[in-house]
Design an enzyme around this catalytic site. Structure first.
Site, mmCIF file in Angstrom:
data_model
loop_
_atom_site.group_PDB
_atom_site.id
_atom_site.type_symbol
_atom_site.label_atom_id
_atom_site.label_comp_id
_atom_site.label_asym_id
_atom_site.label_seq_id
_atom_site.Cartn_x
_atom_site.Cartn_y
_atom_site.Cartn_z
ATOM 1 C CG ASP A 225 9.759 -1.642 -0.875
ATOM 2 O OD1 ASP A 225 10.302 -1.974 -1.895
ATOM 3 O OD2 ASP A 225 8.794 -1.230 -1.758
ATOM 4 C CG ASN B 157 9.636 2.564 -2.389
ATOM 5 O OD1 ASN B 157 8.965 3.643 -1.968
ATOM 6 N ND2 ASN B 157 9.514 1.936 -3.757
ATOM 7 N N PRO C 290 1.081 -1.246 -0.376
ATOM 8 C CG PRO C 290 -0.195 -1.458 2.041
ATOM 9 C CD PRO C 290 0.822 -2.320 1.429
ATOM 10 C CG ASP C 291 1.475 5.226 -2.270
ATOM 11 O OD1 ASP C 291 2.120 6.448 -1.005
ATOM 12 O OD2 ASP C 291 0.657 5.838 -3.458
ATOM 13 C CG PHE C 292 4.356 5.288 3.054
ATOM 14 C CD1 PHE C 292 4.172 6.074 4.486
ATOM 15 C CD2 PHE C 292 4.614 4.092 2.711
ATOM 16 C CE1 PHE C 292 5.052 5.312 5.450
ATOM 17 C CE2 PHE C 292 5.227 3.189 3.441
ATOM 18 C CZ PHE C 292 5.594 3.444 4.945
ATOM 19 N NE ARG C 293 3.001 12.143 2.411
ATOM 20 C CZ ARG C 293 4.028 11.183 2.620
ATOM 21 N NH1 ARG C 293 4.163 9.703 1.426
ATOM 22 N NH2 ARG C 293 4.959 11.531 3.351
ATOM 23 C CG HIS D 138 12.386 7.736 3.080
ATOM 24 N ND1 HIS D 138 11.755 8.520 2.568
ATOM 25 C CD2 HIS D 138 13.554 9.002 3.316
ATOM 26 C CE1 HIS D 138 11.737 9.627 2.279
ATOM 27 N NE2 HIS D 138 12.806 9.875 2.402
#
Ligand code: ZN
Length: 324
Positions: free
Chosen positions: A132, A130, A56-59, A149
Site C-alpha cells: 500500500d 504490504n 482490508p486485510d487479505f485474509r 512483496h
C-alpha cells in the site's frame, strides 16, 4: 569457563548469554531503546498495521480482500495475483487496483512510529509485506524499506526483452481512466512492481536480510500473522531481543511463534521475547509514551493527518484520551 558457557548457551539457545532486557515487558523494551545499546531496530510488518487505515486485510474472513473478489468471476480468488492469469486477463487486477489504489489511504500511528524510529537514529530497516506504500507516505525512503512483496511505486513492462519502467503517476492515470496499461514501446502489458504468485521476491530482500539480521538489536513484529514464506522465516533469525504485538492471546501468531517458531515468551528459559497484547497503533502509542516521544509522534500525526476511517475530531479525542 564463562566464555564456554556463553558460547554453548547462545548456540544451543539454553540461557541468557545475550540478555539485554531486565524483564520481559514493554517498559523494559523502552529502557533498552533509551539505553544507547539498541542501535539497530528492524521492523517486520504486515497487513495488520494498515487495517486501521481502512485497507482490508487479505485474509480476514468475510471482510477480507479475497471475500470481496467474487464479483470478478475468477476461477479462484488468488488468480487475481497469479502472473499467468494476469497476462491473459488483466482486467480484474486493474479493477481491484483502482479500488485499493495507494494515495486514498493515510498512514496509521504505527507507520509514523516507524518514521520516528528512523528520525531518532534507531531504524536499521523496515521489512514490509504490504503493497500500500503507506510506509513511504509516512516518510520512510527506499533505502529504509524492504518491500518484500513489491510496491505500486514503480511499474514495468512485462515483456522480458523490454522491461521499460513507468512511474506512479503514469500508472495512476491508466488505472483511473480504466485503461489497461500497455507499454508505449512494445505494447505489452505494464504491471506495478508488486510480487505476484509465481514471481520471485526482490533480490534486495535476500541480500539485505543477510546484512541486517546479524546486527539486529531489536526486532519489532507488527501486524503480521507470519504465514507467508520466506518473510515468516525472518523471525527465526538471530536478534538480541524481539518485541511482538499481538491483538489477543488467541492471535494465531502466539501459537506459531511460541511453539516451534523460535520465540519464547513465557517458559522458564524465556529471556529475549516480549509479547504485547494490543493493537499495533495502541502498542506504538504506549511505547512512544514510555520513550518520551509522544509529543513528537503527536505532531507527526497532526501534520500527516489521521487514518481515514475515523473523523479527525474523533481521532483527536481518542488520541488525547490515550496520551493524557
Ligand atoms: Zn515494453
Amino acid at each position: 569457563v564463562d566464555f564456554l558457557r556463553n558460547l554453548f548457551s547462545s548456540t544451543l539457545g539454553l540461557g541468557s548469554a545475550d540478555k539485554v532486557l531486565d524483564e520481559l515487558t514493554l517498559d523494559a523494551v523502552a529502557r533498552y531503546i533509551k539505553s544507547g545499546k539498541c542501535k539497530n531496530i528492524i521492523c517486520m510488518v504486515g497487513a495488520g498495521i494498515s487495517t486501521s487505515a481502512g485497507i482490508p486485510d487479505f485474509r480476514s474472513p468475510g471482510t477480507g480482500l479475497y471475500a470481496n473478489l467474487r464479483k470478478y468471476d475468477l476461477p479462484y480468488p488468488e488468480a487475481i495475483f497469479q502472473i499467468d492469469y494476469f497476462k491473459k486477463h488483466p482486467e480484474p487486477f486493474f479493477a481491484l487496483a483502482k479500488e485499493l489504489y495507494p494515495g486514498q489511504f493515510k498512514p496509521t500511528i504505527c507507520h509514523y512510529f516507524m518514521k520516528l524510529l528512523k528520525d531518532k537514529g534507531h531504524l536499521r530497516r523496515c521489512y514490509t509485506q504490504n503493497i500500500d506504500t503507506l510506509e513511504r507516505v509516512a516518510g520512510l525512503e527506499g533505502e529504509d524499506l524492504i518491500e518484500a512483496h513489491g510496491t505500486f511505486y514503480t511499474s514495468h513492462c512485462v515483456s522480458f526483452c523490454c522491461r521499460k519502467e513507468y512511474n506512479l503517476d503514469w500508472m495512476k492515470d491508466k488505472i483511473f481512466s480504466d485503461d489497461i496499461p500497455r507499454c508505449d514501446k512494445c505494447n505489452s502489458l505494464v504491471k506495478p512492481d508488486i510480487v505476484f504468485f509465481g514471481e520471485n521476491l526482490p533480490v534486495r530482500f535476500f541480500t539485505s536480510m543477510k546484512m541486517d539480521f546479524p546486527c539486529c538489536d531489536l526486532l519489532i513484529v507488527m501486524g503480521t500473522s507470519l504465514q507467508v514464506q520466506p518473510f515468516a522465516g525472518l523471525v527465526g533469525r538471530y536478534c538480541r531481543s524481539s518485541f511482538i504485538f499481538l491483538k489477543t492471546i488467541a492471535d494465531p501468531l502466539f501459537g506459531l511463534l511460541g511453539f516451534g517458531g523460535g520465540m519464547d515468551f513465557d517458559s522458564d528459559k524465556a529471556y529475549r521475547d516480549v509479547a504485547h497484547i494490543s493493537t499495533c497503533d495502541e502498542g506504538c502509542l504506549a511505547l512512544a509514551e514510555l520513550l518520551g516521544w509522544k509529543v513528537r509522534l503527536y505532531s507527526m500525526l497532526i501534520g500527516g493527518s489521521f487514518n481515514s476511517r475515523k473523523s479527525p475530531a474523533s481521532c483527536l479525542s481518542s488520541l488525547y484520551a490515550k496520551l493524557s
